[in-house]
Every structure is written in C-alpha cells, then in structure tokens.
Design an enzyme around this catalytic site. Structure first.
Site, short mmCIF file in Angstrom:
data_model
loop_
_atom_site.label_atom_id
_atom_site.label_comp_id
_atom_site.label_asym_id
_atom_site.label_seq_id
_atom_site.Cartn_x
_atom_site.Cartn_y
_atom_site.Cartn_z
N GLY A 169 3.52 0.56 1.73
CA GLY A 169 4.06 1.62 0.95
C GLY A 169 3.81 1.83 -1.04
CB CYS A 170 2.83 -1.72 -2.59
SG CYS A 170 4.74 -2.06 -2.74
CB THR A 171 -1.51 -0.06 0.72
OG1 THR A 171 -1.58 -1.50 1.01
CG2 THR A 171 -2.87 -0.02 1.00
N GLY A 217 -0.87 3.23 -4.31
CA GLY A 217 -1.73 3.14 -5.31
C GLY A 217 -3.21 3.94 -4.80
#
Length: 147
Positions: free
Chosen positions: A35-37, A40
C-alpha cells in the site's frame, strides 16, 4: 495554528517545513510495503502537477533515513521521505493510532494526508486514507482552489 517541523530527509539533509510551504504531507506506515509503495508511486506520478500548483510533496514514516533512501532509489521517487523515528511530528499531527493486525493491537501510523498553506496552517486533511485514487483526490482539491 502553524505546524512547523524539521526532520532528517532521504536526501541526506534536514527538511525544514517552513522553507517548503505550501506543502502536501502524507503519513504512511512503512517503506517497501504494497500500500505504501502504491501511494508513493501515485504521488510521484503526479508530482509535476503538484509542483505546477506551487506545492512541495513529502512522505513521513517512522522508518530510518537509510530505509527511506533505499525505498526512494528502488521506486524512483522524486520527492523526499522524512524519518520521524521518535514520532514527534506524527504526534504533532495526531496520526499515531491504536491499530489491529492479525488480531493483535499495536500503535502505528494511521495513513493520513495534510495540506499546509503558506503560513504553515492545515487547510485540508484526510484521515484513514484508502490508497486508491488518493493522490488524485488531493490534487483535484488543490486544483479546485487554484481556479
């Protein structure tokens, strides 16, 4: 209330929020997670559009500067990631929340985004962010104001 902070940055220096206003600040749980990738990459893809509106974009998590540097290099991020290892800025923005993972409770970063104006005041905030289309939603909000 003005939100001013300084944190170590993925570029090896210290990021001073006052020098980069207006500012889009997104808080995320952990580098190199799906999710964070995705989040970003979405902000990175729209970075020229944020910059055209006059905004700097930064991401903040509790990960180390070294982890941030590796994450930026691997994903090609063109914006800085800031390390808030002691949670000072996370607490300032009240994004440390009790979360459940596999039935266990722990304190972690609630995915959130804030827009600070030229005076460092919060003018928009999104909490409990769902990654899909979020960067686009922030951009559309800022575009609507620019008209």
């Amino acid at each position: 209330m003005s939100y001013h902070f300084t944190l170590p940055s993925s570029n090896g220096g210290v990021f001073d929020s006052a020098a980069h206003l207006p500012l889009v600040v997104y808080f995320y749980p952990k580098d190199n997670t799906p999710g964070c990738t995705t989040e970003g990459l979405d902000f990175n893809a729209r970075l020229p559009e944020f910059q055209a509106l006059g905004y700097t974009v930064v991401g903040i998590s509790r990960d180390s500067v070294k982890t941030h540097q590796n994450f930026c290099t691997k994903q090609g991020f063109q914006f800085e990631l800031l390390s808030d290892a002691d949670e000072t800025v996370c607490k300032l923005f009240d994004v440390i929340k009790l979360k459940k993972l596999y039935g266990k409770e722990h304190l972690g970063i609630e995915r959130s985004t804030f827009v600070l104006n030229a005076q460092g005041e919060i003018v928009h905030e999104w909490r409990k962010v769902k990654v899909a289309d979020h960067a686009q939603e922030v951009l559309e909000t800022l575009r609507a104001e620019a008209v």
